[in-house]
Write a protein that holds these residues in place. Sequence first.
Motif, short mmCIF file in Angstrom:
data_model
loop_
_atom_site.label_atom_id
_atom_site.label_comp_id
_atom_site.label_asym_id
_atom_site.label_seq_id
_atom_site.Cartn_x
_atom_site.Cartn_y
_atom_site.Cartn_z
N ALA A 40 0.83 -1.21 0.00
CA ALA A 40 0.00 0.00 0.00
C ALA A 40 0.86 1.25 0.00
O ALA A 40 0.58 2.23 -0.71
CB ALA A 40 -0.94 -0.01 1.20
N ALA A 41 1.94 1.23 0.77
CA ALA A 41 2.85 2.38 0.82
C ALA A 41 3.53 2.60 -0.53
O ALA A 41 3.90 3.73 -0.87
CB ALA A 41 3.89 2.17 1.92
N ALA A 42 3.67 1.52 -1.29
CA ALA A 42 4.29 1.62 -2.62
C ALA A 42 3.26 1.93 -3.71
O ALA A 42 3.61 1.98 -4.89
CB ALA A 42 5.01 0.31 -2.95
N GLY A 43 2.00 2.12 -3.32
CA GLY A 43 0.97 2.47 -4.27
C GLY A 43 0.21 1.31 -4.87
O GLY A 43 -0.46 1.45 -5.89
N LEU A 44 0.31 0.14 -4.24
CA LEU A 44 -0.37 -1.06 -4.75
C LEU A 44 -1.12 -1.73 -3.60
O LEU A 44 -0.61 -2.65 -2.97
CB LEU A 44 0.66 -2.03 -5.35
CG LEU A 44 0.11 -3.29 -6.03
CD1 LEU A 44 -0.80 -2.93 -7.19
CD2 LEU A 44 1.26 -4.16 -6.52
N PRO A 45 -2.32 -1.29 -3.30
CA PRO A 45 -3.06 -1.86 -2.17
C PRO A 45 -3.30 -3.35 -2.30
O PRO A 45 -3.53 -3.86 -3.41
CB PRO A 45 -4.39 -1.09 -2.20
CG PRO A 45 -4.09 0.17 -2.93
CD PRO A 45 -3.06 -0.20 -3.96
N ALA A 46 -3.23 -4.06 -1.20
CA ALA A 46 -3.50 -5.51 -1.16
C ALA A 46 -4.35 -5.80 0.06
O ALA A 46 -4.25 -5.11 1.08
CB ALA A 46 -2.20 -6.30 -1.11
N GLY B 135 6.31 -7.11 -10.96
CA GLY B 135 7.53 -6.34 -10.72
C GLY B 135 7.42 -5.42 -9.53
O GLY B 135 8.36 -5.28 -8.74
N ALA B 136 6.26 -4.79 -9.37
CA ALA B 136 6.05 -3.90 -8.23
C ALA B 136 6.11 -4.66 -6.92
O ALA B 136 6.68 -4.19 -5.93
CB ALA B 136 4.71 -3.18 -8.37
N VAL B 137 5.55 -5.87 -6.89
CA VAL B 137 5.59 -6.68 -5.68
C VAL B 137 7.03 -7.10 -5.38
O VAL B 137 7.49 -7.03 -4.23
CB VAL B 137 4.68 -7.91 -5.81
CG1 VAL B 137 4.80 -8.81 -4.58
CG2 VAL B 137 3.22 -7.50 -6.00
N ALA B 138 7.77 -7.52 -6.41
CA ALA B 138 9.15 -7.94 -6.21
C ALA B 138 10.00 -6.78 -5.69
O ALA B 138 10.81 -6.96 -4.76
CB ALA B 138 9.73 -8.47 -7.52
N ARG B 139 9.83 -5.60 -6.25
CA ARG B 139 10.60 -4.45 -5.77
C ARG B 139 10.26 -4.11 -4.32
O ARG B 139 11.14 -3.72 -3.54
CB ARG B 139 10.35 -3.24 -6.68
CG ARG B 139 11.07 -3.33 -8.03
CD ARG B 139 10.99 -2.01 -8.78
NE ARG B 139 9.63 -1.74 -9.23
CZ ARG B 139 9.13 -2.18 -10.38
NH1 ARG B 139 9.88 -2.90 -11.20
NH2 ARG B 139 7.90 -1.88 -10.72
N THR B 140 9.00 -4.31 -3.95
CA THR B 140 8.60 -4.05 -2.57
C THR B 140 9.24 -5.05 -1.62
O THR B 140 9.67 -4.67 -0.51
CB THR B 140 7.06 -4.12 -2.44
OG1 THR B 140 6.49 -3.12 -3.29
CG2 THR B 140 6.62 -3.87 -1.00
N LEU B 141 9.33 -6.32 -2.02
CA LEU B 141 9.99 -7.31 -1.18
C LEU B 141 11.43 -6.91 -0.87
O LEU B 141 11.91 -7.10 0.26
CB LEU B 141 9.97 -8.68 -1.86
CG LEU B 141 8.63 -9.41 -1.93
CD1 LEU B 141 8.77 -10.69 -2.74
CD2 LEU B 141 8.09 -9.73 -0.53
#
Length: 310
Positions: A53-59, A260-266
């Motif tokens: 969510a902080a990265a702009g991708l709510p889950a 890609g967004a999830v991987a970068r967040t990890l």
Amino acid sequence: MTRVSRRALLGGLLTTPLLASCTGTTTPPLPLAAGEPGGFYVEFGELLASALAAAGLPAAVVNTGGSVDNIERLRDGTAALGLVLTDIALAARNGDEPFGVPVPLRAIGRVYENYMQLVVRAEDPAVSAADLAGRPVSLGAVGSGAAVFGDRLLAAVGIAADVTRRPLRDAVTALESGSTDALLWSGGVPTPALAELAARRPVRLLPLAEHLPQLRSRHGDVYGAVTVPADAYGPAAPVPTVGVANLLVCTSALPPATAGAVARTLVAAAPDLVPESALGTQYLDQRSLIGTGAIPLHPGAVAAYRELHG
């Protein structure tokens, strides 16, 4: 007003990888299939959802029965991401039981180590899994990776037991009341629900690492030797048990930009993705994240890792 099914909603979500901020509209949160309340899957899932969510991708974290249930949700389109044990992911990819047909899983990353924990009351005379022959045991909830491992464990040990399938909270109650003699749980160390139990009455873990040769001969090298640290659940020596890596997975339907967004967040949020209580081995670094074995990385995750570290 037209009703929209969860699957149709997710289908629309998966075609729109990120928030459409430029138009002022938003997409629904990505459903993240986690696990049972009181377990590490949910703890990790909630931390990951906050970071996304902080990265702009709510889950949105979804409570489930565990690995098998999570893969079924990925297969039927009611989850976009799921936490899954490697042995269960391999069974799904190969179409082995309990799945029947192959499931085209893709990995976002290998996130942490899972510990198989066979718990008995402290005063129980059992010193090994073999001592549970013919006795009542709870071998994980329906839909969990623990349930699959429990069956494999009994076969490896060569015993039969009076098996029930209980969610973790129910299994803890049954063990505490004496209606079951052991419970099997697959999770991080310490698992909060087990730590709460240990605070009320003494429990201990039975060693499982001695059964690794039989397990590996039947199911491959997805199983490894790990040690539950001393005093994880009250005064006790370290306990050698079986470990299985956990994967964050999806299907090929997940758009590359989202993967890609999830991987970068990890990678970026790694320090914030380990619950404070966790004593067990954690991954969440570039080298281990990409070590997903026979489960191939999603192309979007591959691109993200290359972008970050070449």
